[in-house]
Write a protein that holds these residues in place. Structure first.
Motif, mmCIF file in Angstrom:
data_model
loop_
_atom_site.group_PDB
_atom_site.id
_atom_site.type_symbol
_atom_site.label_atom_id
_atom_site.label_comp_id
_atom_site.label_asym_id
_atom_site.label_seq_id
_atom_site.Cartn_x
_atom_site.Cartn_y
_atom_site.Cartn_z
ATOM 1 N N SER A 68 0.824 -1.206 0.000
ATOM 2 C CA SER A 68 0.000 0.000 0.000
ATOM 3 C C SER A 68 0.859 1.257 0.000
ATOM 4 O O SER A 68 0.483 2.284 -0.581
ATOM 5 C CB SER A 68 -0.940 0.006 1.209
ATOM 6 O OG SER A 68 -0.242 0.274 2.414
ATOM 7 N N VAL B 76 -5.542 -3.777 0.263
ATOM 8 C CA VAL B 76 -6.145 -4.092 1.557
ATOM 9 C C VAL B 76 -6.121 -5.595 1.801
ATOM 10 O O VAL B 76 -6.008 -6.397 0.871
ATOM 11 C CB VAL B 76 -7.621 -3.601 1.648
ATOM 12 C CG1 VAL B 76 -7.698 -2.088 1.530
ATOM 13 C CG2 VAL B 76 -8.491 -4.282 0.603
ATOM 14 N N LYS C 202 -8.516 4.292 2.404
ATOM 15 C CA LYS C 202 -8.674 3.026 3.119
ATOM 16 C C LYS C 202 -7.551 2.033 2.821
ATOM 17 O O LYS C 202 -7.568 0.910 3.323
ATOM 18 C CB LYS C 202 -10.028 2.400 2.770
ATOM 19 C CG LYS C 202 -11.214 3.249 3.219
ATOM 20 C CD LYS C 202 -12.537 2.608 2.822
ATOM 21 C CE LYS C 202 -13.717 3.473 3.268
ATOM 22 N NZ LYS C 202 -15.015 2.899 2.851
ATOM 23 N N THR C 203 -6.601 2.446 2.010
ATOM 24 C CA THR C 203 -5.535 1.529 1.630
ATOM 25 C C THR C 203 -4.637 1.204 2.821
ATOM 26 O O THR C 203 -4.514 1.983 3.771
ATOM 27 C CB THR C 203 -4.692 2.123 0.482
ATOM 28 O OG1 THR C 203 -3.855 1.099 -0.082
ATOM 29 C CG2 THR C 203 -3.838 3.287 0.948
ATOM 30 N N GLN D 139 -4.985 -1.193 5.070
ATOM 31 C CA GLN D 139 -5.675 -1.635 6.279
ATOM 32 C C GLN D 139 -6.199 -3.059 6.108
ATOM 33 O O GLN D 139 -6.266 -3.590 4.996
ATOM 34 C CB GLN D 139 -6.840 -0.692 6.599
ATOM 35 C CG GLN D 139 -6.447 0.753 6.786
ATOM 36 C CD GLN D 139 -5.507 0.981 7.957
ATOM 37 O OE1 GLN D 139 -5.525 0.231 8.932
ATOM 38 N NE2 GLN D 139 -4.677 1.999 7.862
ATOM 39 N N GLN E 183 -12.550 -2.560 11.131
ATOM 40 C CA GLN E 183 -11.111 -2.610 10.932
ATOM 41 C C GLN E 183 -10.499 -3.604 11.921
ATOM 42 O O GLN E 183 -10.822 -3.601 13.109
ATOM 43 C CB GLN E 183 -10.503 -1.231 11.127
ATOM 44 C CG GLN E 183 -9.067 -1.138 10.664
ATOM 45 C CD GLN E 183 -8.575 0.296 10.590
ATOM 46 O OE1 GLN E 183 -9.344 1.212 10.281
ATOM 47 N NE2 GLN E 183 -7.316 0.517 10.893
#
Length: 263
Positions: A191, A204, A249-250, A252, A260
């Motif tokens: 990421s 992700v 959101k990358t 994670q 999460q």
């Protein structure tokens, strides 16, 4: 509208096969590239390909063989020129089919085999398919109005909650836990590196829950009925997450319900 192109690695059964079905049914226009070690023995996948001759391409790929991955990437480049989604689905609990319950069960070869399939394979997939993802048309996920936050492609690595170091309170399953923890680190690294490109590649790790597949079947008796998911339910939940991904959101890890996961 550009055709969205997805590659599902490990598509002969279980989650991988269901991802193919879901995308073909719900994502139009789209093309799916389904890879597996032995297409000749993948009867259900071949049947699906027969039903979607213009949209589903089956490619022979053993994720443990770098030359297979390299050749598959070359074939995808020649046929499609880009990729919007790479989803690494295949996984090995342990060569024996059972997780190690104590140190007595640990063997060097068992650890090596599990890590090769679950961690090394997805990372090498990213190495060869990242250039195609960087040419993607953003066919999956959400595109924010800011050009600097827009993405070209998405890498999804199927992880597992037992790979969370912060969540580990039971121990055991050395090989599988280690392989998924390492996969999470690889996803985080990817990421960062692929987040520097313009547009970015979103990366992700997704936990599908406990799913009724061959991998988890020896342990179903310990799972409450309401927590044992069908492949259809799990994939539907995961695709809902994928369709909402963006560059914020990358890097994670997310559970099937969108929560999460701790590293």
């Amino acid at each position: 509208m550009a055709v969205a192109v997805a590659l599902i690695q490990g598509a002969s059964r279980g989650l991988g096969l269901q991802f193919c079905k879901h995308i073909l049914q719900n994502k139009k226009p789209s093309a799916v590239i389904a890879t597996c070690r032995n297409p000749d023995a993948a009867a259900e996948l071949l049947s699906l390909a027969g039903q979607h001759k213009d949209r589903l391409t089956v490619v022979r790929l053993d994720v443990n063989r770098e030359e297979d991955i390299r050749e598959a990437a070359k074939r995808v480049k020649e046929s499609f020129g880009r990729l919007d989604l790479l989803l690494n689905s295949s996984a090995l609990l342990h060569p024996s089919g059972k997780g190690e319950t104590s140190l007595r069960d640990v063997t060097a070869q068992g650890i090596i085999s599990t890590l090769t399939t679950n961690t090394v394979g997805p990372l090498v997939m990213a190495k060869y398919f990242a250039p195609l993802l960087q040419k993607g048309a953003g066919g999956f996920g959400q595109q924010p109005p800011e050009k600097s936050k827009q993405h070209s492609g998405i890498i999804v690595n199927i992880t597992a909650k037992v790979g969370s170091i912060g969540d580990n309170g039971l121990g055991g399953w050395y090989s599988y836990r280690m392989s998924k923890a390492a996969l999470n680190m690889a996803t985080r690294n990817l990421s960062i590196e692929l987040g520097r490109s313009r547009p970015k590649v979103v990366c992700v790790a997704l936990h599908p829950g406990t799913v009724d597949t061959d991998l988890s079947r020896p342990y179903h008796r310990n799972v409450p009925k309401e927590r044992l998911f069908s492949t259809e339910h799990s994939v539907s939940c995961l695709m809902s997450i994928i369709e909402t991904l963006d560059s914020d959101k990358t890097g994670q890890a997310y559970s099937w319900d969108g929560a999460q996961l701790p590293w």
